[in-house]
Design an enzyme around this catalytic site. Structure first.
Site, short mmCIF file in Angstrom:
data_model
loop_
_atom_site.label_atom_id
_atom_site.label_comp_id
_atom_site.label_asym_id
_atom_site.label_seq_id
_atom_site.Cartn_x
_atom_site.Cartn_y
_atom_site.Cartn_z
N GLU A 190 -11.03 1.21 23.11
CA GLU A 190 -12.17 1.08 23.86
C GLU A 190 -11.95 -0.63 24.20
OE1 GLU A 190 -16.89 0.71 23.17
OE2 GLU A 190 -15.66 1.58 21.60
N LYS A 246 -12.66 -4.70 13.76
CA LYS A 246 -13.07 -5.87 14.81
C LYS A 246 -14.23 -6.53 14.39
CE LYS A 246 -11.25 -2.79 18.75
NZ LYS A 246 -11.52 -1.81 19.81
N ARG A 300 -4.22 6.12 9.18
CA ARG A 300 -4.16 4.64 9.96
C ARG A 300 -3.23 3.65 8.99
NH1 ARG A 300 -10.24 2.91 10.34
NH2 ARG A 300 -8.99 0.91 11.25
#
Length: 609
Positions: free
Chosen positions: A70, A315, A305
């Site tokens: 994104e 983020k 991950r």
């Protein structure tokens, strides 16, 4: 070429017979290829629905993967693992990896992030061109199809418009111990729902006043199947589609559709999406049943991950560091962003090696930061030219220079290899030697002189003999101090006939060799000594305040002296400063006449203990 550099470019196929370490994803892909799971697929040259692809040719790609960020922030080291994984698997199995922007959330996305992401992927060594075409896509190009798919679900009785408040939906959804309660709007007819949905599309209702929900099972033990929302009203200008839409699809609805339109075979994502897989499958099955999408649909697979010690990858928290000026920006060399790693001096090859070395698993684990640093050292060992720098300088005066050579101003050339002989691979031409001057005055490290040496100290102290690396053997005679007792000069005598590389070089044995830079030809440089940003290996684990874990000594700036070969560096050029570690000429601030170097990493792990 370094011995750790792959013998093929990141985007080119691995040579026949070159095998990678197996993992569960490779086993899945190899099994699908053996069974011909996707052999019947067709590809019409661009993403599209079932009719579009049915008119195409047999797919030239054996598999299709995708990297779908994104565009709402800068990519970090965790994304680098995903980039290497998705593009690498496509490369290794004769496939194609699509570069796709999941731009379905207009309020948080920006073209600045789009450009930074494209740059990061290309810098890592990958691209999205294959079989004569670009595979760069964006989810917003599929908004028309997503809306058509939503209308199909409504008409088929698989979706309804819900006008409960967000709080009512949350309560009625239930929890892990209690089934959900049907919405009072769940029993509307398809015609009523379609009319309402079109009113949403046409802007007749307020933001948040209603949503479109999939009609699945409010009693499902998987809460993600309790009629998830698939469209919401959101009046926001989209960076790509402008104000065309006032309704936007939810990510969990958009993502499987994007995969299917692009004919993705293996949709690889991190473990937090595992609970969403049943909805992913449910949605694609419904749209294949309706003839909107081609079969077989993509399949989703999850991997663990990257959890890296001394690093945060949220983020939101990274943005806090930037906006609260705890760091200088997204590309601060202490940041785990790809732009930060690049400015710090990491190489694409070292990050690819890291991604390969840590492997792919289905279970979460922590990777020590030293593993990443080790991959960089391994990559730079045979690449980074050597050079001498003095980071904490004090002047060394060779008091008998004029007596030996006839003049205080006399200088001589010294030479040293740019790379050690062991670093030059067979068949390679070694780079030209470094050439630098020696004269009466040189800069040495302050720690290389002790007036009263501790036990075992082998460097300069009165009466001791050492070699100036690449130059002469000298004998220390003493020092000068200021009023506070600080050493301002170290004094020594040069021993004639002992210059490195000459027949008499070994006539006097020295127990140590020290690095130095000529006072006459050395160049002043700003050196930024970067260290880890956090002192805690898990700075935000368990609800901890990560700001409290910041390392107050993560950056120290010194004025150093460097030999001329280093002063001539180009931005982003990497070196090994002998005895200190690996450094890079800063890609933004380093200019001719004003060198700036960043410390990338030391010669060995200093945090292991």
């Amino acid at each position: 070429m370094s011995s750790t550099t792959p013998s093929h470019t990141a985007n080119s196929p691995a040579p026949e017979g070159e095998h990678k370490v197996s993992n569960f994803l490779r086993q899945i892909i190899e099994n699908d290829l053996d069974k011909g799971t996707y052999q019947s697929r067709r590809w019409a040259g661009s993403p599209g629905d079932a009719t579009h692809h049915a008119a195409g040719q047999p797919d030239p790609a054996k598999i299709r993967t995708r990297f779908p960020p994104e565009p709402n922030g800068y990519l970090h080291v965790g994304h680098a693992k995903s980039i290497c994984l998705n593009f690498g698997l496509a490369r290794d199995y004769g496939g194609v990896c699509h570069m796709r922007f999941d731009d379905t959330n207009p309020e948080k996305e920006d073209t600045e992030y789009v450009n930074s992401i494209l740059d990061a992927v290309q810098w890592l060594g990958f691209n999205w061109d294959a079989n004569g075409q670009s595979h760069l896509y964006q989810a917003s190009d599929y908004f028309d199809f997503m809306y058509r798919a939503a209308e199909y679900l409504v008409q088929a009785g698989h979706a309804y418009v819900d006008e409960q408040t967000a709080e009512q939906m949350r309560v009625n959804r239930g929890d892990f111990g209690k089934p959900g309660v049907d919405s009072p709007y769940r029993s509307r007819t398809p015609a009523e729902n379609l009319a309402r949905f079109r009113e949403m599309r046409d802007g007749q209702h307020e933001d948040g006043s209603m949503v479109l929900r999939a009609k699945i099972d409010m009693a499902s033990p998987n809460i993600n199947l309790r009629d998830p929302a698939i469209y919401r009203i959101r009046r926001a200008t989209h960076h790509h589609t402008g104000d065309t839409w006032c309704i936007y699809p939810m990510y969990t609805f958009a993502h499987p559709i994007e995969d299917a339109l692009e004919q993705i075979t293996h949709s690889i994502c991190t473990l937090e999406f595992e609970d969403q897989r049943p909805f992913y499958d449910w949605l694609l099955e419904r749209l294949c049943e309706g003839g909107l999408l081609q079969s077989p649909p993509p399949r989703q697979y999850e991997f663990a991950r990257l959890n890296l010690t001394y690093v945060i990858t949220s983020k939101r928290k990274l943005a806090q560091l930037v906006y609260d000026h705890k760091v200088s920006g997204w590309d601060d060399p202490r940041m785990p962003t790809i732009v930060g790693l690049r400015r710090r001096g990491y190489t694409p090859e070292s990050i690819q090696l890291f991604a390969e070395r840590i492997g792919v698993t289905k279970s979460d684990s922590w990777i020590d930061y030293s593993t990443l640093e080790g991959c960089l050292r391994e990559d730079l060992e045979n690449k980074a030219h050597r050079g001498m720098a003095v980071l904490d300088p004090v002047k060394l005066v060779l008091t008998n220079w004029a007596e030996v050579f006839g003049s205080d101003g006399y200088t001589e050339d010294c030479t040293q290899p740019a790379l050690p002989h062991s670093a030059v691979l067979e068949g390679q031409t070694p780079p030209p030697d470094r050439v630098f001057k020696i004269g009466k005055d040189v800069w040495i490290e302050r720690e290389d002189f002790e007036e009263v040496p501790p036990k075992g100290y082998k460097r300069l102290f009165p009466g001791n003999v050492v070699r100036l690396k690449g130059g002469y053997v000298i004998e220390c005679t003493g020092c000068a101090k200021d009023a506070r007792g600080t050493v301002t000069e170290v004094h020594a005598k040069v021993i004639p006939g002992t210059k490195s590389g000459t027949p008499g070089a070994d006539s006097v044995k020295a127990k140590a060799a020290i690095t130095w830079v000529s006072a006459a030809s050395g160049v002043s440089a700003e050196v930024r000594l970067y260290d880890r940003l956090f002192l805690d290996p898990h700075p935000d684990a368990g609800g901890k305040d990560f700001i409290e874990a910041l390392n107050p000594n993560s950056l120290k700036v010194v004025t150093a002296y460097v030999e001329p070969s280093l002063a001539a560096a180009k931005p982003d050029q990497k070196f090994q400063f002998e005895r200190f570690g690996y450094f890079v000429a800063d890609r933004l601030d380093h200019v001719a006449g004003k060198p700036v170097f960043n410390r990338v990493t030391g010669l060995k792990d200093s945090w292991g203990k």
